[in-house]
Write a protein that holds these residues in place. Structure first.
Motif, PDB file in Angstrom:
ATOM      1  N   GLY A  44     -22.456 -25.176  30.625  1.00 47.33           N
ATOM      2  CA  GLY A  44     -22.288 -23.985  31.440  1.00 47.33           C
ATOM      3  C   GLY A  44     -22.340 -22.714  30.615  1.00 47.33           C
ATOM      4  O   GLY A  44     -23.092 -22.618  29.636  1.00 47.33           O
ATOM      5  N   ALA A 111     -22.768 -26.089  36.045  1.00 47.83           N
ATOM      6  CA  ALA A 111     -22.725 -24.665  36.389  1.00 47.83           C
ATOM      7  C   ALA A 111     -24.018 -23.985  35.928  1.00 47.83           C
ATOM      8  O   ALA A 111     -25.094 -24.301  36.436  1.00 47.83           O
ATOM      9  CB  ALA A 111     -21.469 -24.018  35.818  1.00 47.83           C
ATOM     10  N   ASN A 135     -21.324 -28.619  40.123  1.00 51.74           N
ATOM     11  CA  ASN A 135     -20.746 -27.328  40.503  1.00 51.74           C
ATOM     12  C   ASN A 135     -21.728 -26.186  40.239  1.00 51.74           C
ATOM     13  O   ASN A 135     -21.398 -25.168  39.618  1.00 51.74           O
ATOM     14  CB  ASN A 135     -19.419 -27.097  39.772  1.00 51.74           C
ATOM     15  N   THR A 144     -17.700 -16.096  43.433  1.00 49.69           N
ATOM     16  CA  THR A 144     -18.033 -16.336  42.032  1.00 49.69           C
ATOM     17  C   THR A 144     -18.351 -15.022  41.324  1.00 49.69           C
ATOM     18  O   THR A 144     -17.953 -14.816  40.161  1.00 49.69           O
ATOM     19  CB  THR A 144     -19.215 -17.309  41.922  1.00 49.69           C
ATOM     20  N   HIS A 260     -13.241 -27.063  38.186  1.00 46.15           N
ATOM     21  CA  HIS A 260     -14.614 -26.707  37.830  1.00 46.15           C
ATOM     22  C   HIS A 260     -15.140 -27.576  36.692  1.00 46.15           C
ATOM     23  O   HIS A 260     -16.351 -27.767  36.576  1.00 46.15           O
ATOM     24  CB  HIS A 260     -14.668 -25.227  37.437  1.00 46.15           C
TER      25      HIS A 260
END
Length: 282
Positions: A44, A111, A135, A144, A260
């Protein structure tokens, strides 16, 4: 603290090859044959290969596993332009795979890493045998973006300590944070002394904030698992449902617990779900 900025984990005893491709640091774990089925893990916001340490022991039994530090993070040193994009990140990974002579791979992205996978699915689908999007999202959403606005404000105020504390709140469930409080304190102190380049971090936040391919999702035909967490406080799990509703060969799996960063908080459950999916695809 296992985090999306930088991660620190105990060493997993698996065979590993570590090297540089241009400015990109990469590691190859597990099966070393170029003909072995390959899984590429993409991290991520932090971009570090170490994020996937909890997956190595399980995945290296059956796969050649490639992890890498995205450009401008960790060991992949470089200055990112202000207009840096997810497309740039996808092209950098494609160049690495070409260098390693990877014809096709299973791609697992968390992510921002999931956004890289979506971009590859649009522009270079020949590289992908499957996609696992953890996610992830296909366009900005108000919740977000608020979280990232707060992150940017803390960086502007030079409150890196608060940035790291907020990071834990966004990544992990409350009870997990409570149970790991001392470890988190120790890791945050370490990370404060090894904080990433702020300009690079802002460029990466800008890239993920601008990513919007809602109108192109139907063109991604790679078999896809969208894996979400109901207790994710950074990305609403419904963003994964939106992916599945629009992509012709995607399916949804929603975990009740894990936050997350469920690959860290509940790695056994996470690994089992992903490995079972890859086995079905194969």
């Amino acid at each position: 603290m296992p985090s999306d900025t930088q991660a620190s984990y105990a060493h997993t005893s698996v065979e590993m090859h570590s090297e540089m491709c241009g400015k990109t640091h990469y590691e190859i774990h597990g099966l070393m044959s170029p003909d072995a089925p390959t899984v590429v893990f993409s991290s991520g916001l932090g971009g570090a290969a170490k994020f996937w340490q909890p997956q190595l022991a399980d995945f290296t039994k059956s796969y050649r596993v490639i992890t890498y530090d995205q450009l401008g993070t960790n060991k992949s040193v470089g200055d990112l332009p202000a207009n840096y994009s997810i497309s740039d990140m996808a092209n950098e990974l494609a160049a690495l795979l070409k260098k390693l002579e990877v014809q096709q791979c299973h791609f697992v992205g968390h992510a921002l890493g999931g956004l890289v996978g979506l971009e590859l699915g649009l522009t270079q689908p020949h590289l992908l045998q499957s996609l696992v999007l953890v996610n992830a999202w296909s366009s900005p959403n108000p919740h977000t973006l608020r979280c990232f606005d707060i992150r940017k404000a803390l960086l502007a105020a030079d409150r890196k300590d608060m940035y790291l504390q907020l990071q834990a709140l966004l990544l992990f469930p409350p009870d997990w944070i409570a149970a790991n409080a001392q470890h988190l304190d120790n890791e945050e102190a370490h990370l404060l002394n090894h904080f990433p380049d702020v300009d690079n971090l802002l460029a990466r936040i800008g890239a993920l904030s601008a990513f919007d391919i809602d109108d192109k999702l139907a063109n991604i035909t790679t078999p896809t698992l969208a894996l979400a967490n109901k207790d994710d406080t950074l990305v609403p799990w419904q963003r994964s449902k939106l992916l599945v509703d629009a992509m012709p060969t995607a399916e949804l799996s929603v975990m009740e617990y894990g936050g997350h960063a469920s690959s860290i908080t509940v790695p056994e459950d996470f690994n089992k779900l992903v490995l079972e999916y890859l086995a079905r695809i194969a």
